[in-house]
Design an enzyme around this catalytic site. Structure first.
Site, PDB file in Angstrom:
ATOM      1  N   GLU A 163      51.124 -55.082 -55.238  1.00  0.00           N
ATOM      2  CA  GLU A 163      51.171 -53.838 -56.028  1.00  0.00           C
ATOM      3  C   GLU A 163      52.594 -53.398 -56.366  1.00  0.00           C
ATOM      4  O   GLU A 163      52.971 -52.253 -56.132  1.00  0.00           O
ATOM      5  CB  GLU A 163      50.402 -52.726 -55.295  1.00  0.00           C
ATOM      6  N   ASN A 204      49.995 -60.035 -55.847  1.00  0.00           N
ATOM      7  CA  ASN A 204      48.651 -59.457 -55.892  1.00  0.00           C
ATOM      8  C   ASN A 204      48.727 -58.043 -56.477  1.00  0.00           C
ATOM      9  O   ASN A 204      49.657 -57.295 -56.167  1.00  0.00           O
ATOM     10  CB  ASN A 204      48.130 -59.404 -54.444  1.00  0.00           C
ATOM     11  N   HIS A 240      39.169 -54.500 -58.183  1.00  0.00           N
ATOM     12  CA  HIS A 240      38.413 -53.317 -57.739  1.00  0.00           C
ATOM     13  C   HIS A 240      37.840 -52.673 -59.005  1.00  0.00           C
ATOM     14  O   HIS A 240      38.497 -51.863 -59.650  1.00  0.00           O
ATOM     15  CB  HIS A 240      39.324 -52.352 -56.981  1.00  0.00           C
ATOM     16  N   GLU A 269      40.053 -59.190 -54.239  1.00  0.00           N
ATOM     17  CA  GLU A 269      39.508 -58.002 -53.546  1.00  0.00           C
ATOM     18  C   GLU A 269      38.329 -57.425 -54.336  1.00  0.00           C
ATOM     19  O   GLU A 269      38.206 -56.212 -54.494  1.00  0.00           O
ATOM     20  CB  GLU A 269      40.606 -56.944 -53.375  1.00  0.00           C
ATOM     21  N   ASP A 271      35.248 -55.731 -55.758  1.00  0.00           N
ATOM     22  CA  ASP A 271      34.105 -54.853 -55.506  1.00  0.00           C
ATOM     23  C   ASP A 271      33.836 -54.076 -56.790  1.00  0.00           C
ATOM     24  O   ASP A 271      34.685 -54.026 -57.681  1.00  0.00           O
ATOM     25  CB  ASP A 271      34.274 -53.926 -54.285  1.00  0.00           C
TER      26      ASP A 271
END
Ligand code: XIL
Length: 561
Positions: A163, A204, A240, A269, A271
């Site tokens: 990030e 990432n 996400h 990651e 979801d």
């Protein structure tokens, strides 16, 4: 939803896994539909992973059993972060991280290390260090944490930095950046390579799945790091996702452009959260988003696998982080598999699998029609394939000869409208086909196109706005492609367009915007005003609008002195 009780009792699987942890993800064994996700994924040469948390892993049999049986890759949800591994200067604790790695080894799973350098979950003592002390602490942390697992064959990759960008594509003004400047990124990668020469090293981030200002900044950084010889092997798209914001635009193209840089693209990651209470439409959308990500990974040889950020809604980070949102994972809070599980299994089980190496036939009969001063429409005859053609790449080279063909767009039909071309200019086009296994056809024959004069003359320019994403209450226009349609270089440009009444600009990038009434004037930034004849640049902006309104800006016009 069916309880997956049959699998919960399959002790033989766990015993077989205990026999050794050599992970043969590329074994390409045929898989049946009722197989666990990891078997279906392995048959396609991919991993399917989950983030795991130490407490339920230690305390809940159902959690452990599903984690072991359904996934062939794990990521520590929190246990490898700095506050867990080095809470005080030079006091390292690996109890949680080692617990997860031991679990993975016992179950023949690979481990992705997450994460070495991040602005969150990093102790206060790091954040207040001087520049030289902070750099020393970072290098020591990377050497120690990566070094701890360097000889462990299960631990195969690391998120080195996490990030580092803000939403507009600038570097995030974290304590890392504020103290060390952007150089900490290359330093971190070099330190990680020194500590484990075999591990895949990733950058990432979130909101980088589609093409936008942030993913373009990521692309530019990876490209620049590669050209400087900085050891970087993979890009992580956190993924996400949320049903309320739509699926990321141009995800396939985004994967392709990173793949072309020679890095892996991982979905790290995944979801898909829903504003509660969830209705059927949202659940169907959620199933589709899971399917889309799996298909995107299956379609690219650059993608080794997909990691879901947990698996049960019982332990999802979503409700703690996004108030009133939830149900983001593939098992409910009672460990029942949800429809998302079936969607993933279906996507992983589809097609002929990793064994498909047959490329589609080349497209034929490529023609151009409707050519204007700035655009043309291509059409061609469909390719055939042993499975199915999933799309076409459109390649363009400048001029009547010479130059390099580069992919300018993709199409899932047998036509493509190209825009933003310079007037009175010649371009050559080719098209090639792709299938789901990532096989690419030979290119079609070449068609040559010369645009009309359009009266552009020296100083002409054009502007074409593209809606990247929209939702009730707003939208993002990206890119607005600005092209010098004249025959000489320009050093500045001004684009005007009309904003529907009641809409407000909430952000913009790569141009300076002013608003007067409904007219927006976008002037070039200080770094993108100069365009050679035929060259393009782009800018973008985000708008808030009344939720009942679906209008979009119109009347893009460009002027150059
Ligand atoms: C989250 C965890 O899921 C939570 O348990 C923790 O409280 C906060 O961090 N991006 C990342 C992950 O890279 O490490 C974050 O994980 C989610 C967002």
């Amino acid at each position: 939803m069916p309880l997956r009780t049959r699998r919960l009792g399959a002790a033989s699987l766990a015993l077989a896994a205990l026999a050794g942890f050599t992970v043969s993800l590329l074994s390409a064994q045929p898989a049946a539909a009722a197989d666990p996700l990891r078997t279906l994924a392995a048959a396609k040469g991919k991993f399917i992973g989950t983030a795991v948390a130490t407490s339920p892993l230690a305390n809940e049999t159902a959690y452990r059993t599903i984690a072991a049986q359904e996934f062939n890759q794990v990521t520590a949800e929190n246990a490898m972060k700095w506050d867990s591994t080095e809470p005080n200067d030079n006091q390292y604790t690996f109890s949680g991280a080692d617990q997860i790695v031991a679990f993975a080894q016992a179950n023949n799973q690979i481990v992705h290390g997450h994460t070495l350098v991040w602005h969150q979950q990093t102790p206060g003592w790091v954040q207040s260090l001087s520049a030289s002390a902070m750099k020393t602490a970072m290098l020591d942390h990377i050497a120690t944490v990566v070094g701890h697992y360097a000889n462990n064959p299960a631990v195969q990759s690391w998120d080195v930095v996490n990030e580092v960008f803000d939403e507009n594509g600038g570097f995030r003004t974290s304590f890392w950046y504020n103290t060390l400047g952007s150089g900490f990124i290359a330093d971190a990668f070099r330190a990680a390579r020194a500590a484990d020469p075999d591990a895949k090293l990733c950058i990432n981030d979130y909101n980088v799945e589609g093409i936008n200002a942030k993913s373009t900044a990521m692309y530019n950084l990876v490209s620049s790091l590669k050209s400087q010889g900085v050891p970087i092997d993979c890009v992580g798209f956190q993924s996400h996702l949320a049903t309320q914001y739509g699926f990321p635009g141009q995800l396939t193209e985004n994967v392709a452009r990173f793949a072309a840089l020679g890095v892996q693209v991982r979905f790290t990651e995944l979801d898909v959260r829903i504003v509660l209470p969830a209705d059927t439409t949202e659940i169907n959308t959620q199933n589709q988003y899971y399917t889309n990500i799996i298909n995107a990974c299956l379609a690219s040889t650059a993608c080794p696998g997909v990691t879901i950020w947990g698996f049960t809604d019982k332990y999802s980070w979503v409700p703690d982080t996004f108030p009133s949102e939830g149900q983001a994972l593939i098992y409910d809070a009672n460990y029942n598999a949800k429809a998302d599980y079936t969607a993933i299994a279906t996507a992983l089980g589809a097609g002929t699998g990793g064994g498909d190496t047959t490329a589609p036939s080349a497209p034929t009969n490529l023609t151009a029609s409707g050519t204007t001063s700035s655009g043309t429409t291509l059409s061609w005859t469909a390719s055939t394939d042993n499975t199915a053609v999933t799309g076409y790449d459109i390649l363009r080279a400048p001029g009547a000869s010479g130059g390099t063909f580069a992919v300018v767009g993709t199409s899932t039909s047998t036509s493509y409208a190209d825009s933003g071309l310079a007037a009175s200019s010649t371009y050559r086009y080719q098209v090639r086909a792709r299938d789901a296994a990532g096989n690419v056809s030979a290119v079609s024959s070449t068609v040559s196109v010369t645009t009309l004069s359009g009266g552009g003359g020296p100083g002409g320019c054009s502007a074409v706005g593209t809606t990247q994403t929209q939702w009730p209450g707003g939208y993002v226009i990206q890119p607005v492609t600005v092209t010098n349609t004249g025959s000489a270089q320009i050093t500045s440009w001004t684009v005007t367009f009309t904003l529907p009444a009641g809409h407000t600009i909430t952000g913009s990038w790569n141009a300076v915007l002013t608003v007067s009434g409904q007219t927006v004037t976008a002037k070039n930034a200080n770094y993108n005003g100069t365009l050679g004849a035929g060259a393009s640049t782009s800018f973008g902006f985000q708008v808030a609008r009344p939720t009942s309104d679906t209008a979009l800006p119109s009347g893009y016009a460009c002027a150059a002195p």
